[in-house]
Write an enzyme that holds these catalytic residues in place. Sequence first.
Site, PDB file in Angstrom:
ATOM      1  N   HIS A  19       0.723  -8.259 -13.863  1.00 40.71           N
ATOM      2  CA  HIS A  19       0.307  -7.021 -13.527  1.00 40.71           C
ATOM      3  C   HIS A  19       1.087  -5.880 -14.181  1.00 40.71           C
ATOM      4  CE1 HIS A  19      -0.289  -3.732 -10.314  1.00 40.71           C
ATOM      5  NE2 HIS A  19      -1.607  -4.260 -10.504  1.00 40.71           N
ATOM      6  N   ARG A  75       0.604   6.184  -0.807  1.00 35.45           N
ATOM      7  CA  ARG A  75      -0.946   6.495  -0.560  1.00 35.45           C
ATOM      8  C   ARG A  75      -1.925   5.620   0.351  1.00 35.45           C
ATOM      9  NH1 ARG A  75      -5.033   3.475  -3.079  1.00 35.45           N
ATOM     10  NH2 ARG A  75      -4.067   3.271  -4.813  1.00 35.45           N
TER      11      ARG A  75
END
Length: 693
Positions: free
Chosen positions: A438, A567
């Site tokens: 990632h 978030r």
Amino acid sequence: MSSVKKYINRDLSWLEFNKRVLEEAEDAGTPLLERLQFLSIVQSNLDEFMSVRVAGLQAQIRAGYSKTDFTGYTPNGLIKRLMKRTARMVREQYRTYRELLRLLSKEGVTLTTFADLSEEQKTTMTDYFKRIIYPVLTPMAVDQSRPFPLVHSKELYLSVVLKKEEEISHDEVQTFCAIVQVPSILARTVVVPGRKNSRKFVYLLLEDLIKEHIGLLFSGYRTEAVHAFRVTRNSDLTPNEENVEDLLQEIEKELRRRQRGLPARLEVEKGIHPDALELLQDELDLEDDAFAEIEGPLDLGFLSKFVGGLPNYDHLRYPKYEPVYPKEFDETEDMLSVLRERDVLVYHPYESFEVVNDFMTEAAADPNVLAIKMTLYRVSVNSALLQALVNAAESGKQVTVVVEIKARFDEARNIAWARRLEKAGCHVVYGLVGLKTHAKITLVVRKEADTLRRYVHVGTGNYNENTARLYTDAGLFTSDPAIGADATALFNEMTGYSTPHLWSSFAVAPIGLKPKLFDLVDREIGHAAAGRPARIVAKMNSLSNQEIIDKLYEASQAGVKIDLIVRGVCCLRPGVLGLSENIRVISIVDRYLEHARILAVGGEGEEEVYISSADWMTRNLSRRVELMCPVYDAGLRQMLMNILRMNLHDNVKARELRPTGSYERVINGETPLRSQFEAADIPLWKSIASVME
């Protein structure tokens, strides 16, 4: 404290996030077409949640797993609560949908029904059905000789209940069931020719047009009822990486299995015929709480394309914003010469992703560049980066690409790109067994005089020019020798058999990132204990790792001031006396998806600042190759601190997490500050001075 009070459950926190997305659709201050776009995002979010998280819980229940997680929930207890909250959210979603359609109609755009068309329009639509739609449809009867067909995940279908015409007069009439797939290859909304002298745009849903003419598919039968339904299946791939010879082929097999995954949720149109509902429930074998009756068109994901295709309605959208090209590279054709003098920070989408494309294109064309190495996780369809890699390989450069073919829902695209890169001569690696790659990093090795110099780009987001216009992400360009040496070592570990490196700059998961975070937090705990300023500011997508949360609780109790900009999912419960009263958590949901991962540790003006690919989730810290990179240049550190300060002072789109687990809008009586709009003023956050001074 009990675990239920100490932590917020990850999946319940995710629903709170999707609720914040829904609130943007409900907000009258959001432009109308953007409100419809947010409704589409709510739908796509729910689909993924059902196909991965809920499907996973269902699998645990079938396996008899009943242990509680660290937040105090058993799979059975959690899924009931999730489905109850989801049902409430869906009702609110469709209430908002109906309201937005009324507002859209006032603007001259109508999504209507066949019955409301004029006779001339009906004739035109019938002709369109016979020419374009009818040849694509396939009626599938369900009876003793024809078993229930495979219903693909997230596709729209119609259930049809029929009676034979010659039996209609009998007292006991046998019903027959069939299903028809609404072809996804055709546009979901059909343009209806307007009435004479009308300036309005009229649209009809594809399934409504098919319903109206469904009898043409079943001659000799009378249609009793036609209703839409949709199945969401378990879509989480579990390839056997340990005992497979070709991982790429194994992923392709798993992709085919995805459409046959166990059903996780059934959505049906309100008023569906009892015979059709009974058939679906029997065949899909779902619990009652996995069934949803929808009052409105199924799958509001169609709104995204519908809104995007409306002409001449820019006044109902956000003002257009064109990313600027970073001024550091604006007046040069030689980007690498700039990086020999200084590091450069870019912040998307306010600054153009073209700078990354140009960096790669220049490296590919430079005869003195010997090697290019890059990680790819999610890539756009027509990627300039990948074309640059192909060109570099075809010109004889050593090109190594670590392609993550297990990137969820992008597996097929990544497989296609991997094959194209291999064909061009790139050395393609499919990551490490048991781990997803990632990290976002590019390494360019260039011969200069009698030595080699390494140029590095490290980012917080994917190398994807499409999402780079929609997501906020930071990227660092540097030729720092320590970062270059670590980049070389990282690629050697990912492609070879190198033992874990003693990093001089990087912190790399799954081995070194979490310990590095712990060391940084412990240092601040020590500062607080000694009476020195102690501060942590972290921005990320999600926070759910229990060990990290406990360490932050420890820091709070020691007196460290902690601000978190999270978030999405947040399992930490802030503001609890004796546990987390020194922790504040905010979430910003606005025009762009907040995606940057930034960490600042230390007192005011003395912060160490890092950018990273990793959220603070167990999967990122333990099951992925992730990267956290320091920012050494004092001016660039100040720029990142300015971005964090703007986020922390947002009182328009920021919502603060309360100890109850709910979120409330930040209302503080100060001058309104909308951080995403402030960030569009690039000289503001690129100034060395604090943006809040």
